[in-house]
Motif scaffolding. Structure first.
Motif, PDB file in Angstrom:
ATOM      1  N   SER A 117       0.761  -1.270   0.094  1.00 29.62           N
ATOM      2  CA  SER A 117       0.016  -0.005   0.007  1.00 29.62           C
ATOM      3  C   SER A 117       0.814   1.381  -0.130  1.00 29.62           C
ATOM      4  N   ILE A 118       1.763   1.323  -0.922  1.00 34.42           N
ATOM      5  CA  ILE A 118       2.743   2.567  -0.956  1.00 34.42           C
ATOM      6  C   ILE A 118       1.765   3.329  -1.992  1.00 34.42           C
ATOM      7  N   ASP A 119       1.756   4.699  -1.587  1.00 31.77           N
ATOM      8  CA  ASP A 119       1.311   5.612  -2.543  1.00 31.77           C
ATOM      9  C   ASP A 119       2.276   6.776  -2.675  1.00 31.77           C
ATOM     10  N   ALA A 120       3.310   6.575  -3.430  1.00 33.21           N
ATOM     11  CA  ALA A 120       4.314   7.357  -3.803  1.00 33.21           C
ATOM     12  C   ALA A 120       4.076   8.331  -4.777  1.00 33.21           C
ATOM     13  N   GLN A 121       4.218   9.720  -4.387  1.00 38.17           N
ATOM     14  CA  GLN A 121       3.966  10.845  -5.462  1.00 38.17           C
ATOM     15  C   GLN A 121       5.254  11.870  -5.325  1.00 38.17           C
ATOM     16  N   LEU A 122       5.438  12.473  -6.330  1.00 35.63           N
ATOM     17  CA  LEU A 122       6.353  13.482  -6.372  1.00 35.63           C
ATOM     18  C   LEU A 122       7.826  13.314  -6.006  1.00 35.63           C
ATOM     19  N   GLN A 123       8.439  12.300  -6.313  1.00 39.30           N
ATOM     20  CA  GLN A 123       9.797  12.220  -5.745  1.00 39.30           C
ATOM     21  C   GLN A 123      10.890  12.559  -6.859  1.00 39.30           C
ATOM     22  N   ASP A 124      11.903  12.911  -6.645  1.00 34.39           N
ATOM     23  CA  ASP A 124      12.860  13.256  -7.607  1.00 34.39           C
ATOM     24  C   ASP A 124      14.390  12.781  -7.122  1.00 34.39           C
ATOM     25  N   PHE A 125      14.993  11.637  -8.022  1.00 35.15           N
ATOM     26  CA  PHE A 125      16.336  11.119  -7.440  1.00 35.15           C
ATOM     27  C   PHE A 125      16.905  10.546  -8.747  1.00 35.15           C
ATOM     28  N   GLY A 126      18.151  10.314  -8.600  1.00 39.09           N
ATOM     29  CA  GLY A 126      18.877   9.799  -9.776  1.00 39.09           C
ATOM     30  C   GLY A 126      18.515   8.668 -10.183  1.00 39.09           C
ATOM     31  N   ASN A 127      18.398   7.384  -9.337  1.00 37.64           N
ATOM     32  CA  ASN A 127      17.636   6.161  -9.988  1.00 37.64           C
ATOM     33  C   ASN A 127      16.708   5.898  -8.942  1.00 37.64           C
ATOM     34  N   GLY A 128      15.503   5.174  -9.518  1.00 37.63           N
ATOM     35  CA  GLY A 128      14.416   5.321  -8.678  1.00 37.63           C
ATOM     36  C   GLY A 128      13.813   6.040  -8.058  1.00 37.63           C
ATOM     37  N   GLY A 129      12.993   6.976  -8.744  1.00 42.44           N
ATOM     38  CA  GLY A 129      12.123   8.315  -8.107  1.00 42.44           C
ATOM     39  C   GLY A 129      11.605   7.782  -6.713  1.00 42.44           C
ATOM     40  N   ALA A 130      10.876   6.756  -6.768  1.00 36.41           N
ATOM     41  CA  ALA A 130      10.295   6.744  -5.170  1.00 36.41           C
ATOM     42  C   ALA A 130      11.061   5.589  -4.528  1.00 36.41           C
ATOM     43  N   VAL A 131      11.314   4.456  -5.075  1.00 40.29           N
ATOM     44  CA  VAL A 131      11.773   3.531  -4.421  1.00 40.29           C
ATOM     45  C   VAL A 131      13.252   2.994  -4.982  1.00 40.29           C
ATOM     46  N   ALA A 132      14.515   2.420  -4.295  1.00 43.39           N
ATOM     47  CA  ALA A 132      15.304   1.982  -5.165  1.00 43.39           C
ATOM     48  C   ALA A 132      15.735   0.542  -4.194  1.00 43.39           C
ATOM     49  N   LEU A 133      15.580  -0.536  -5.070  1.00 38.29           N
ATOM     50  CA  LEU A 133      15.980  -1.679  -4.310  1.00 38.29           C
ATOM     51  C   LEU A 133      17.209  -2.342  -4.767  1.00 38.29           C
ATOM     52  N   ALA A 134      18.235  -2.560  -3.834  1.00 42.26           N
ATOM     53  CA  ALA A 134      19.723  -3.210  -4.146  1.00 42.26           C
ATOM     54  C   ALA A 134      19.854  -4.350  -3.282  1.00 42.26           C
ATOM     55  N   GLN A 135      20.172  -5.323  -3.985  1.00 45.06           N
ATOM     56  CA  GLN A 135      20.528  -6.810  -3.169  1.00 45.06           C
ATOM     57  C   GLN A 135      19.486  -7.098  -2.374  1.00 45.06           C
ATOM     58  N   CYS A 136      18.121  -6.913  -2.897  1.00 46.14           N
ATOM     59  CA  CYS A 136      16.957  -7.371  -2.169  1.00 46.14           C
ATOM     60  C   CYS A 136      16.471  -8.702  -2.820  1.00 46.14           C
ATOM     61  N   ASN A 137      16.160  -9.799  -1.881  1.00 45.48           N
ATOM     62  CA  ASN A 137      15.965 -10.911  -2.284  1.00 45.48           C
ATOM     63  C   ASN A 137      14.442 -11.218  -1.951  1.00 45.48           C
ATOM     64  N   PHE A 138      13.525 -12.172  -2.447  1.00 44.71           N
ATOM     65  CA  PHE A 138      12.375 -12.306  -2.154  1.00 44.71           C
ATOM     66  C   PHE A 138      11.454 -11.196  -1.400  1.00 44.71           C
ATOM     67  N   THR A 139      11.346 -10.214  -2.329  1.00 46.11           N
ATOM     68  CA  THR A 139      10.752  -8.963  -1.989  1.00 46.11           C
ATOM     69  C   THR A 139       9.322  -8.876  -2.702  1.00 46.11           C
ATOM     70  N   MET A 140       8.396  -8.760  -2.021  1.00 47.70           N
ATOM     71  CA  MET A 140       7.107  -8.516  -2.525  1.00 47.70           C
ATOM     72  C   MET A 140       6.589  -6.983  -2.596  1.00 47.70           C
ATOM     73  N   ILE A 141       6.025  -6.562  -3.559  1.00 51.29           N
ATOM     74  CA  ILE A 141       5.412  -5.039  -3.560  1.00 51.29           C
ATOM     75  C   ILE A 141       4.172  -5.288  -4.049  1.00 51.29           C
ATOM     76  N   THR A 142       2.898  -5.175  -3.006  1.00 49.27           N
ATOM     77  CA  THR A 142       1.581  -5.323  -3.365  1.00 49.27           C
ATOM     78  C   THR A 142       0.741  -4.089  -3.154  1.00 49.27           C
ATOM     79  N   GLY A 143      -0.308  -4.046  -4.203  1.00 51.29           N
ATOM     80  CA  GLY A 143      -1.166  -2.992  -4.152  1.00 51.29           C
ATOM     81  C   GLY A 143      -0.800  -1.500  -3.751  1.00 51.29           C
ATOM     82  N   CYS A 144       0.204  -1.175  -4.587  1.00 52.07           N
ATOM     83  CA  CYS A 144       0.944   0.051  -4.337  1.00 52.07           C
ATOM     84  C   CYS A 144       0.631   0.969  -5.722  1.00 52.07           C
ATOM     85  N   GLU A 145       0.499   2.125  -5.347  1.00 58.71           N
ATOM     86  CA  GLU A 145       0.330   3.003  -6.703  1.00 58.71           C
ATOM     87  C   GLU A 145       1.609   4.120  -6.640  1.00 58.71           C
TER      88      GLU A 145
END
Length: 116
Positions: free
Chosen positions: A21-49
């Motif tokens: 349930s992430i509602d991510a809006q109006l971010q500004d970064f180099g890589n991955g404006g809202a979320v950056a995952l690095a070396q993450c295993n078995f990650t679930m992102i569910t019901g997000c906007e």
């Protein structure tokens, strides 16, 4: 988890996690404006906007790097922008699955992959 209107912070999850349930809006970064995952295993992102995010390099909303078994389910990615690759999502050296999700009106300005 709600992420909105951040300008100078970056959200990263390292390790096995469940993101819901992430509602991510109006971010500004180099890589991955809202979320950056690095070396993450078995990650679930569910019901997000992810809407209206911007990255000055890759992955307007989400960047996934060096990660295995990342699952994105029932998520919406709309009107995100990246100046290089992956207007909505950027994936490098990773395995992901996208299930029942929408990628709508995302843009990569300088290269390819408006959505992914």
């Amino acid at each position: 988890c709600t992420i909105r209107f951040n300008v100078a912070t970056r959200v990263e999850w390292l390790g096995p996690e469940r993101i819901e349930s992430i509602d991510a809006q109006l971010q500004d970064f180099g890589n991955g404006g809202a979320v950056a995952l690095a070396q993450c295993n078995f990650t679930m992102i569910t019901g997000c906007e992810f809407a209206g995010n911007e990255a000055t390099s890759t992955g307007g909303a989400l960047t996934v790097v060096d990660s295995d078994s990342v699952s994105i389910t029932t998520c919406f990615f709309g009107h995100n922008r990246a100046f290089d690759y992956g207007g909505a999502l950027s994936v490098a050296s990773s395995s992901i699955e996208i299930i029942d999700s929408e990628l709508v009106a995302n843009t990569a300005y300088n290269h390819s992959g408006g959505g992914l």
